[in-house]
Design a protein around this motif. Sequence first.
Motif, mmCIF file in Angstrom:
data_model
loop_
_atom_site.group_PDB
_atom_site.id
_atom_site.type_symbol
_atom_site.label_atom_id
_atom_site.label_comp_id
_atom_site.label_asym_id
_atom_site.label_seq_id
_atom_site.Cartn_x
_atom_site.Cartn_y
_atom_site.Cartn_z
ATOM 1 N N SER A 1 0.831 -1.207 0.000
ATOM 2 C CA SER A 1 0.000 0.000 0.000
ATOM 3 C C SER A 1 0.865 1.256 0.000
ATOM 4 O O SER A 1 0.626 2.191 -0.761
ATOM 5 N N GLN A 2 1.880 1.277 0.860
ATOM 6 C CA GLN A 2 2.736 2.454 0.896
ATOM 7 C C GLN A 2 3.521 2.619 -0.394
ATOM 8 O O GLN A 2 3.690 3.742 -0.885
ATOM 9 N N LYS A 3 4.003 1.500 -0.897
ATOM 10 C CA LYS A 3 4.829 1.560 -2.100
ATOM 11 C C LYS A 3 4.034 1.959 -3.335
ATOM 12 O O LYS A 3 4.506 2.776 -4.152
ATOM 13 N N ASN A 4 2.832 1.417 -3.463
ATOM 14 C CA ASN A 4 2.088 1.600 -4.712
ATOM 15 C C ASN A 4 0.930 2.592 -4.619
ATOM 16 O O ASN A 4 0.370 2.966 -5.659
ATOM 17 N N ALA A 5 0.572 3.024 -3.393
ATOM 18 C CA ALA A 5 -0.604 3.905 -3.282
ATOM 19 C C ALA A 5 -0.320 5.143 -2.426
ATOM 20 O O ALA A 5 -0.413 6.278 -2.927
ATOM 21 N N GLU A 6 0.013 4.954 -1.175
ATOM 22 C CA GLU A 6 0.096 6.087 -0.267
ATOM 23 C C GLU A 6 1.149 7.099 -0.711
ATOM 24 O O GLU A 6 0.869 8.293 -0.834
ATOM 25 N N TRP A 7 2.363 6.661 -0.920
ATOM 26 C CA TRP A 7 3.389 7.613 -1.292
ATOM 27 C C TRP A 7 3.205 8.174 -2.690
ATOM 28 O O TRP A 7 3.422 9.392 -2.898
ATOM 29 N N PRO A 8 2.795 7.421 -3.678
ATOM 30 C CA PRO A 8 2.494 8.068 -4.963
ATOM 31 C C PRO A 8 1.405 9.137 -4.843
ATOM 32 O O PRO A 8 1.497 10.201 -5.484
ATOM 33 N N LEU A 9 0.378 8.877 -4.022
ATOM 34 C CA LEU A 9 -0.687 9.876 -3.851
ATOM 35 C C LEU A 9 -0.157 11.120 -3.134
ATOM 36 O O LEU A 9 -0.487 12.259 -3.511
ATOM 37 N N LYS A 10 0.655 10.897 -2.074
ATOM 38 C CA LYS A 10 1.205 12.045 -1.350
ATOM 39 C C LYS A 10 2.078 12.901 -2.255
ATOM 40 O O LYS A 10 1.981 14.136 -2.272
#
Length: 447
Positions: free
Chosen positions: A158-167
């Motif tokens: 989730s962090q690798k593919n969603a949270e950080w790209p969104l941030k």
Amino acid sequence: MAGGTDRGRRRRLSAAAHHGHADRMPGRIETGNKMNRQDTKVAKTKKRTSVAYLGVLGVLVVLCFSGCGQREVAAPTLIAVTNGPLHVWASYGGKLESRRVHTIMSQLGGQATLVELMPEGLRVEPGVVLARLDPTRIEREIVKLEGAFAAAKSEYESQKNAEWPLKLGELERQQAEAQAREAEERQFLTDSRTLLKDDLVTAQEIRQQEGKVAQAEAKTHQIVQQIKLSREYLQPLGLEQAHAKLAAAERELSLARQELQACTITAPAAGVVGYLPTYFGNEFRVARVGDTIFMNLPFMIIPDMHSLVVHCYVPEAELGRITTGAAAQIVPVAFPDMILTGTVESVGATAQVVAEKPAWQKYFHVVIALQTTNERLRSGMSVTAHILAYERKSALLLPRAAVRWQGTAASVKLQQELRAIKLGWADDRQFEVLDGLKAGDQILQEE
């Protein structure tokens, strides 16, 4: 006259009576005569028998004394001195052991219960199941760890593919807006300065606009720095933490699965199953199904029967007979018809005292490496080790029975003389002659 007449009458009556009595008993008188004749005949027969017995006895006595006086003298036995091979073997009791013994123990943390156990004495191949431990506790733990691993993996993904790209995408959008806002304020400041020349705006308004431009520029710089720090520090750190958590969950799950595999104990090598006695509570015994086994507690061994050695102890006085590399023949006590070949691998450098032997007697530890093996062999067997102490392909040989001893001096009797000789090595049947005889000499055997 009358008296004479009476006496005559009585004599006649007596004679008549005597004759009359004889006439009445003729059978009794005849029988008595027959018995007298038989007694006489028996007496004669006994006499003849006694004479015969005495004759036979006399003959035997004569023969006995005649034989004793004329005893036949046996011809002397001659033994020839010959040439031939001589092998002298030194024999010692020993113990057969495996060079490599695999110790079987539990690798589970804590304790576990034996639920299956291979019978002792069976020959096994690598990979065969020796024992099974109760896996219930490990299986429950694996279920929990699989859930923790799935959660850690989901968080990392989730962090690798969603949270950080969104941030980062949001920060980039804010940067674009700030830059556009800054550009607008700068353009408005430029326009205001043009209007100032025409006195359409005041200097105060120009200063206010310059403040707005500075604010817009600061905002843009802040967002740019935030994006930079996020990409260089925050995102890698966040992903690293998530990955570390995932890796920890994976390791715990892997360890649990290894413990589950450790519940099934297999043979590391070919050999024969042996049990090791150990303490179970207050009992010192071998393991049984249902016993509780603790981690690293040896309870079974698998000797590698493809690599065997014999351990024996040689008395100090016989150490000169043993050399490294000497040939050896091994005979198991349990199988006297089995002969195994080997070589002396090592001779101990230090004298030792052997248990159950006198303390004053010293021994040296000798190890014999076997070159052959047999599936009937078991580690720990008692054996007799025959070590080749001396070998000569062509030696002058003399049977032991031909040697005469006077103290430590050896001699032999030839037909014409008693000759002193010098002897060397000997086996159980013959000596090696070093001096005093030659092949073909005829020796009188010692009686």
